[in-house]
Motif scaffolding. Structure first.
Motif, short mmCIF file in Angstrom:
data_model
loop_
_atom_site.label_atom_id
_atom_site.label_comp_id
_atom_site.label_asym_id
_atom_site.label_seq_id
_atom_site.Cartn_x
_atom_site.Cartn_y
_atom_site.Cartn_z
N GLY A 56 166.76 -52.83 34.99
CA GLY A 56 165.97 -52.40 33.76
C GLY A 56 164.41 -52.29 34.24
O GLY A 56 163.70 -51.51 33.97
N PHE A 57 163.99 -53.40 35.53
CA PHE A 57 162.77 -53.14 35.96
C PHE A 57 162.40 -52.03 36.63
O PHE A 57 161.52 -51.53 36.54
CB PHE A 57 162.59 -54.69 36.62
CG PHE A 57 161.34 -54.62 37.47
CD1 PHE A 57 160.22 -54.84 36.70
CD2 PHE A 57 161.06 -54.56 38.99
CE1 PHE A 57 159.01 -54.90 37.60
CE2 PHE A 57 159.93 -54.49 39.44
CZ PHE A 57 158.79 -54.86 38.81
N ILE A 59 163.68 -49.09 36.22
CA ILE A 59 163.90 -48.10 35.24
C ILE A 59 162.20 -48.10 34.67
O ILE A 59 161.68 -47.21 34.39
CB ILE A 59 164.96 -48.19 34.22
CG1 ILE A 59 166.27 -47.69 34.94
CG2 ILE A 59 164.85 -47.30 32.94
CD1 ILE A 59 167.36 -48.05 33.91
N LEU A 60 161.80 -49.27 34.28
CA LEU A 60 160.48 -49.53 33.54
C LEU A 60 159.39 -48.86 34.50
O LEU A 60 158.52 -48.11 34.20
CB LEU A 60 160.28 -50.89 33.52
CG LEU A 60 158.80 -51.24 32.93
CD1 LEU A 60 158.65 -50.54 31.51
CD2 LEU A 60 158.69 -52.82 32.78
N LEU A 61 159.49 -49.08 35.88
CA LEU A 61 158.57 -48.77 36.84
C LEU A 61 158.79 -46.93 37.24
O LEU A 61 157.54 -46.46 36.98
CB LEU A 61 159.05 -49.12 38.25
CG LEU A 61 158.76 -50.62 38.50
CD1 LEU A 61 159.03 -50.92 39.99
CD2 LEU A 61 157.23 -51.02 38.29
N GLN A 63 159.41 -45.13 34.38
CA GLN A 63 159.17 -44.63 33.19
C GLN A 63 157.40 -44.72 33.30
O GLN A 63 156.75 -43.81 32.66
CB GLN A 63 159.51 -45.67 31.99
CG GLN A 63 161.02 -45.34 31.61
CD GLN A 63 161.18 -43.95 31.12
OE1 GLN A 63 160.32 -43.40 30.56
NE2 GLN A 63 162.33 -43.22 31.50
N LEU A 64 156.88 -46.02 33.69
CA LEU A 64 155.50 -45.94 33.67
C LEU A 64 154.91 -45.23 34.88
O LEU A 64 153.85 -44.45 34.58
CB LEU A 64 155.23 -47.63 34.26
CG LEU A 64 155.45 -48.51 33.02
CD1 LEU A 64 155.17 -49.98 33.60
CD2 LEU A 64 154.77 -48.33 31.97
N ARG A 67 154.37 -41.34 33.40
CA ARG A 67 153.27 -41.16 32.34
C ARG A 67 151.85 -40.88 33.20
O ARG A 67 151.10 -40.38 32.50
CB ARG A 67 153.25 -42.47 31.65
CG ARG A 67 154.30 -42.74 30.63
CD ARG A 67 153.93 -43.89 29.94
NE ARG A 67 155.16 -44.27 28.88
CZ ARG A 67 155.14 -45.18 28.20
NH1 ARG A 67 154.35 -46.12 28.04
NH2 ARG A 67 156.29 -45.53 27.38
#
Length: 69
Positions: A56-57, A59-61, A63-64, A67
């Motif tokens: 999850g971490f 994937i968060l990286l 996603q960020l 952007r």
């Protein structure tokens, strides 16, 4: 004369036949007087949760990072 460094232990469950019974998941194992099967399940849950948190971490990286284009 018997070797004093070796000991003969009774079979598992000799005094209590139900104590040495196998489970449907496999044979019960003892490690330092504690049932090892219970610790294996705890470790499995911890590793599964840890791997999901790490994924999850990551994937968060991603996603960020997407952007900032």
């Amino acid at each position: 004369m018997a070797d004093p460094t070796t000991t003969v232990t009774p079979a598992a469950g000799a005094e209590n036949p139900a104590a040495g019974a196998d489970t449907p998941a496999g044979p019960k194992t003892m490690d330092a007087g504690k049932w090892a099967n219970k610790r294996v399940y705890h470790r499995l849950v911890l590793y599964t949760v840890g791997c999901h948190l790490f994924a999850g971490f990551i994937i968060l990286l991603f996603q960020l990072g997407s952007r900032n284009k």
